[in-house]
Every structure is written in C-alpha cells, then in structure tokens.
Design a protein around this motif. Sequence first.
Motif, PDB file in Angstrom:
ATOM      1  N   THR A  27      16.236  17.818   9.773  1.00 12.86           N
ATOM      2  CA  THR A  27      17.432  17.266   9.142  1.00 12.86           C
ATOM      3  C   THR A  27      17.930  18.234   8.076  1.00 12.86           C
ATOM      4  OG1 THR A  27      16.332  16.102   7.328  1.00 12.86           O
ATOM      5  CG2 THR A  27      16.411  14.977   9.461  1.00 12.86           C
ATOM      6  N   SER A  28      18.968  17.828   7.358  1.00 11.85           N
ATOM      7  CA  SER A  28      19.504  18.663   6.282  1.00 11.85           C
ATOM      8  C   SER A  28      18.581  18.682   5.067  1.00 11.85           C
ATOM      9  CB  SER A  28      20.884  18.138   5.860  1.00 11.85           C
ATOM     10  OG  SER A  28      20.782  16.798   5.409  1.00 11.85           O
ATOM     11  N   GLN A  29      17.605  17.789   5.033  1.00 10.62           N
ATOM     12  CA  GLN A  29      16.656  17.728   3.921  1.00 10.62           C
ATOM     13  C   GLN A  29      15.355  18.438   4.299  1.00 10.62           C
ATOM     14  OE1 GLN A  29      17.177  16.432   0.739  1.00 10.62           O
ATOM     15  NE2 GLN A  29      19.282  16.440   1.513  1.00 10.62           N
ATOM     16  N   GLY A  30      14.919  19.332   3.459  1.00 13.58           N
ATOM     17  CA  GLY A  30      13.690  20.056   3.747  1.00 13.58           C
ATOM     18  C   GLY A  30      12.511  19.115   3.936  1.00 13.58           C
ATOM     19  N   ASN A  31      11.713  19.393   4.959  1.00 14.39           N
ATOM     20  CA  ASN A  31      10.504  18.638   5.258  1.00 14.39           C
ATOM     21  C   ASN A  31      10.752  17.220   5.760  1.00 14.39           C
ATOM     22  OD1 ASN A  31       9.063  20.905   4.437  1.00 14.39           O
ATOM     23  ND2 ASN A  31       8.744  20.132   2.363  1.00 14.39           N
ATOM     24  N   VAL A  32      11.988  16.933   6.152  1.00 17.92           N
ATOM     25  CA  VAL A  32      12.310  15.645   6.779  1.00 17.92           C
ATOM     26  C   VAL A  32      12.866  15.922   8.173  1.00 17.92           C
ATOM     27  CG1 VAL A  32      13.655  13.516   6.665  1.00 17.92           C
ATOM     28  CG2 VAL A  32      12.802  14.565   4.554  1.00 17.92           C
ATOM     29  N   ASN A  75      16.753   0.453   9.424  1.00 18.12           N
ATOM     30  CA  ASN A  75      16.467   0.821   8.037  1.00 18.12           C
ATOM     31  C   ASN A  75      17.483   1.876   7.593  1.00 18.12           C
ATOM     32  OD1 ASN A  75      15.367   3.591   8.787  1.00 18.12           O
ATOM     33  ND2 ASN A  75      13.978   2.264   9.917  1.00 18.12           N
ATOM     34  N   ARG A  76      17.409   2.245   6.311  1.00 20.16           N
ATOM     35  CA  ARG A  76      18.317   3.256   5.766  1.00 20.16           C
ATOM     36  C   ARG A  76      17.534   4.445   5.206  1.00 20.16           C
ATOM     37  NH1 ARG A  76      23.452   2.301   5.163  1.00 20.16           N
ATOM     38  NH2 ARG A  76      23.603   3.600   3.298  1.00 20.16           N
ATOM     39  N   PHE A  77      16.414   4.763   5.839  1.00 23.96           N
ATOM     40  CA  PHE A  77      15.589   5.865   5.349  1.00 23.96           C
ATOM     41  C   PHE A  77      16.348   7.181   5.335  1.00 23.96           C
ATOM     42  CE2 PHE A  77      11.796   3.377   7.228  1.00 23.96           C
ATOM     43  CZ  PHE A  77      11.718   2.597   6.085  1.00 23.96           C
ATOM     44  N   ALA A  78      17.122   7.450   6.377  1.00 29.07           N
ATOM     45  CA  ALA A  78      17.869   8.717   6.449  1.00 29.07           C
ATOM     46  C   ALA A  78      18.852   8.824   5.288  1.00 29.07           C
ATOM     47  CB  ALA A  78      18.601   8.828   7.786  1.00 29.07           C
ATOM     48  N   GLU A  79      19.552   7.727   5.005  1.00 28.71           N
ATOM     49  CA  GLU A  79      20.514   7.735   3.905  1.00 28.71           C
ATOM     50  C   GLU A  79      19.794   7.872   2.560  1.00 28.71           C
ATOM     51  OE1 GLU A  79      22.384   5.297   7.241  1.00 28.71           O
ATOM     52  OE2 GLU A  79      20.389   5.673   6.420  1.00 28.71           O
ATOM     53  N   GLN A  80      18.694   7.149   2.389  1.00 29.11           N
ATOM     54  CA  GLN A  80      17.953   7.193   1.136  1.00 29.11           C
ATOM     55  C   GLN A  80      17.405   8.585   0.847  1.00 29.11           C
ATOM     56  OE1 GLN A  80      15.036   4.137   1.755  1.00 29.11           O
ATOM     57  NE2 GLN A  80      16.483   2.468   1.441  1.00 29.11           N
ATOM     58  N   LEU A  81      17.033   9.295   1.891  1.00 31.43           N
ATOM     59  CA  LEU A  81      16.472  10.629   1.727  1.00 31.43           C
ATOM     60  C   LEU A  81      17.557  11.701   1.623  1.00 31.43           C
ATOM     61  CD1 LEU A  81      13.489  10.286   4.210  1.00 31.43           C
ATOM     62  CD2 LEU A  81      13.339  10.465   1.719  1.00 31.43           C
ATOM     63  N   GLY A  82      18.806  11.308   1.758  1.00 33.10           N
ATOM     64  CA  GLY A  82      19.911  12.255   1.603  1.00 33.10           C
ATOM     65  C   GLY A  82      20.215  13.076   2.835  1.00 33.10           C
ATOM     66  N   TYR A 114       7.843  15.738  20.481  1.00 31.87           N
ATOM     67  CA  TYR A 114       7.080  16.985  20.658  1.00 31.87           C
ATOM     68  C   TYR A 114       7.732  18.121  19.862  1.00 31.87           C
ATOM     69  CZ  TYR A 114       4.918  20.940  23.150  1.00 31.87           C
ATOM     70  OH  TYR A 114       4.239  22.095  23.467  1.00 31.87           O
ATOM     71  N   LYS A 115       9.056  18.248  20.004  1.00 30.24           N
ATOM     72  CA  LYS A 115       9.754  19.346  19.327  1.00 30.24           C
ATOM     73  C   LYS A 115       9.694  19.200  17.809  1.00 30.24           C
ATOM     74  CE  LYS A 115      13.681  19.049  21.619  1.00 30.24           C
ATOM     75  NZ  LYS A 115      15.063  19.419  22.078  1.00 30.24           N
ATOM     76  N   ALA A 116       9.844  17.959  17.324  1.00 36.00           N
ATOM     77  CA  ALA A 116       9.781  17.744  15.872  1.00 36.00           C
ATOM     78  C   ALA A 116       8.398  18.100  15.339  1.00 36.00           C
ATOM     79  CB  ALA A 116      10.130  16.296  15.539  1.00 36.00           C
ATOM     80  N   VAL A 172       0.864  -1.175   0.000  1.00 33.85           N
ATOM     81  CA  VAL A 172       0.000   0.000   0.000  1.00 33.85           C
ATOM     82  C   VAL A 172       0.903   1.228   0.000  1.00 33.85           C
ATOM     83  CG1 VAL A 172      -1.848   1.249   1.173  1.00 33.85           C
ATOM     84  CG2 VAL A 172      -1.758  -1.255   1.306  1.00 33.85           C
ATOM     85  N   GLU A 173       0.548   2.243  -0.777  1.00 33.30           N
ATOM     86  CA  GLU A 173       1.355   3.450  -0.878  1.00 33.30           C
ATOM     87  C   GLU A 173       0.607   4.658  -0.314  1.00 33.30           C
ATOM     88  OE1 GLU A 173       2.435   3.850  -4.964  1.00 33.30           O
ATOM     89  OE2 GLU A 173       3.822   2.144  -4.916  1.00 33.30           O
ATOM     90  N   TYR A 174       1.373   5.579   0.242  1.00 31.37           N
ATOM     91  CA  TYR A 174       0.830   6.797   0.831  1.00 31.37           C
ATOM     92  C   TYR A 174       1.689   7.969   0.365  1.00 31.37           C
ATOM     93  CZ  TYR A 174      -1.191   3.283   3.947  1.00 31.37           C
ATOM     94  OH  TYR A 174      -1.850   2.177   4.447  1.00 31.37           O
ATOM     95  N   VAL A 175       1.135   9.173   0.468  1.00 31.28           N
ATOM     96  CA  VAL A 175       1.872  10.378   0.090  1.00 31.28           C
ATOM     97  C   VAL A 175       1.750  11.393   1.219  1.00 31.28           C
ATOM     98  CG1 VAL A 175       2.042  12.286  -1.558  1.00 31.28           C
ATOM     99  CG2 VAL A 175       1.465  10.000  -2.365  1.00 31.28           C
ATOM    100  N   ALA A 176       2.863  12.047   1.535  1.00 33.47           N
ATOM    101  CA  ALA A 176       2.862  13.040   2.610  1.00 33.47           C
ATOM    102  C   ALA A 176       3.744  14.224   2.235  1.00 33.47           C
ATOM    103  CB  ALA A 176       3.354  12.422   3.915  1.00 33.47           C
ATOM    104  N   GLU A 177       3.381  15.398   2.785  1.00 26.14           N
ATOM    105  CA  GLU A 177       4.192  16.589   2.546  1.00 26.14           C
ATOM    106  C   GLU A 177       5.470  16.574   3.386  1.00 26.14           C
ATOM    107  OE1 GLU A 177       1.846  20.049   3.216  1.00 26.14           O
ATOM    108  OE2 GLU A 177       0.636  19.784   1.403  1.00 26.14           O
ATOM    109  N   ARG A 178       5.394  15.965   4.573  1.00 29.72           N
ATOM    110  CA  ARG A 178       6.543  15.960   5.485  1.00 29.72           C
ATOM    111  C   ARG A 178       6.693  14.588   6.118  1.00 29.72           C
ATOM    112  NH1 ARG A 178       7.667  21.509   6.229  1.00 29.72           N
ATOM    113  NH2 ARG A 178       5.932  22.792   5.446  1.00 29.72           N
ATOM    114  N   ILE A 179       7.906  14.304   6.569  1.00 28.40           N
ATOM    115  CA  ILE A 179       8.241  13.006   7.153  1.00 28.40           C
ATOM    116  C   ILE A 179       8.916  13.232   8.503  1.00 28.40           C
ATOM    117  CG2 ILE A 179       9.623  10.908   6.924  1.00 28.40           C
ATOM    118  CD1 ILE A 179       7.487  10.953   4.839  1.00 28.40           C
TER     119      ILE A 179
END
Length: 311
Positions: free
Chosen positions: A259-264, A235-242, A286-288, A99-106
């Motif tokens: 992070t260094s990636q916008g919206n992540v 997982n390697r989500f952080a690496e995959q997202l740059g 909470y802060k995130a 199943v796939e989903y779409v989001a503006e931020r992670i």
Amino acid sequence: MELFDCAIIGAGGAGLNASLILGRSRKKVALFDNGTNRNRVTQESHGFLTRDGIKPAKFKEVALNDVEKYPSVHYFQNTVINITKQPNGLYKIETLEEVEYVAERIILATGVQEEFPSIPDIRKYYGKSLFSCPTCDGWELRDQPLIIISENEEQTLFKGKLVYNWSEDLVIATNGHELSAPALNELERKDITVITEPIQNLYGVDGYLNKIVFSSGFEIERVGGFIVPNFVRPNRFAEQLGCHLNENGSIVVDEAGRTSQGNVYAAGETAKLGQSSLIVAAAEGYKAAMAVVFDSIILKIFRLIMDIKDL
C-alpha cells in the motif's frame, strides 16, 4: 507485548497463503481470524485446481493444517478492532477480547461482505441456489431456468450476457429499478425477459429457490440464479492506517500488494473491494508475503549500510 514480524488480519485464501509463505520463510506471524469470511455460507468452492468442489470449511481446515506445521505461525481466533502505528514504527493490534499484539508489518486480508437488495429472506438462498459469481457457480446451474436480481444497470447488462453462457432460460429482475431503452434492447436481442416491478418475496425449501413473487402478485418459477450485491469492507483499517484509496474505494497497491503506507500490505478482496476467486486471492496472498520477506531483507541491508557509515 509479544513482537511479531508480521500480523495478518483475516484467514481467507489470501491470509492463509500469506501465512504459509511467511512460515516457510521463518518469519514470526500472528494470523487473526473471527470466522466471518463470506464464503462460509457456500456449499462448494470451484475453480481452485486440485480442490474443485471443496466445501469452504474443509478448505480452511486443510489450509490451517498446512500453515500450523510451521512453528513460527501463531493462529488467533480473535476479532481485531483497531490497528495503530506507534511512534517507534511498529503496529499495535487491539482485539475485541482485550488482548494486544505488536508487529513490524501488517497484511490486510479481511475480505469483503455483501450488501443485498432489500428483499425479504434473500440471505436464506444465498450460497445454496442464489450466488454472486457465475464463473464460480454457473456450471452447476447450467441449462436451468434462472433469475438475475440486479438493481445496477451496468451490472445487469454484464451479468445478463455472462449468465447467458450457461443458460438461455433467463429472467432479470431489477426490483423496481427501470432500465434504459438501449439496455432493454440489448437484452431483448438475446430474448432475456426483464421484470422491473419490485420483488415481494422469494419462495423455496431449505434455501433452494422455487419461485419469485412480485408486488403485483405476478410470479415466476426459477430454480436459482445470481444476485448483484454491493461489496463493502467490514472494517476501516485501510483508512485508519492512512492507505491511499482509489475513487471506487479499492486500496491503491502495487503488483505485490504494497500500500502507500510503509510496511502495510493488502491482498485479496480487501484490496480490490470486490469479489475474487479463491485461487486468485491465494495468489495475491502469496505475492504480499513475498513482498514482506523481500522488504525485510532490504531493510536489514539498509541498516547494515548505515551502521558501517557510522563507524
């Protein structure tokens, strides 16, 4: 595919608290969880004001009840296997359930997992009589005969001095790794016994330790203690997202979890690549979440300004 304001990957303390704040902020949230949080093997969680001693499963149940009061939060018991940024700037989340989903931020909040020394049956005792955090579990083991299993000299010294606060009846087992003379001298000053020969096996009943047998046949009786594991992200989500990483593998984040990636964003043990108390992870979630709310407002203002300029 349904569009969410924010997808939160992981429903530990960080992810749950982020979901709560975003739900209260009227953001449409997808919270993903596959039940692999590392504290699931622990009998009690400590150090969280008003919840000291609560079972992790009960904490999660109470937290989900809080979160699910907010209709914009959607809880999915799915395993996320891939996150990719799309040409339009949105993020596509793919799950093992296809199943796939779409989001503006992670928000990355999947926590970490332990890699233990190579000792037979060591996981049988983890969370019942062997632990990784003396601050979390030292009180329950106070003044008892304890062992520290550590193959890292720096951590051996640190944990030895720390655990000594709760029990002076302390043995350190390095499982075949030698310590330097200065390290041994430092531990000897506190009468902490060090055994460097490999551990052959652990013995006990229902996860509660009784004794440790070494390769020579020598054995000692201990009722519990602490392990120094290595921590890895599952997982390697952080690496995959740059996302930029520090030399130790932790994710570079600002004080709000950006992070260094916008919206992540990253929060809790995922960001630091190390163990964290439940209350600290919740605070970082909470802060995130607050950063997500703030950043979304700034983006709306920016778009409004650009629209006015185009008039």
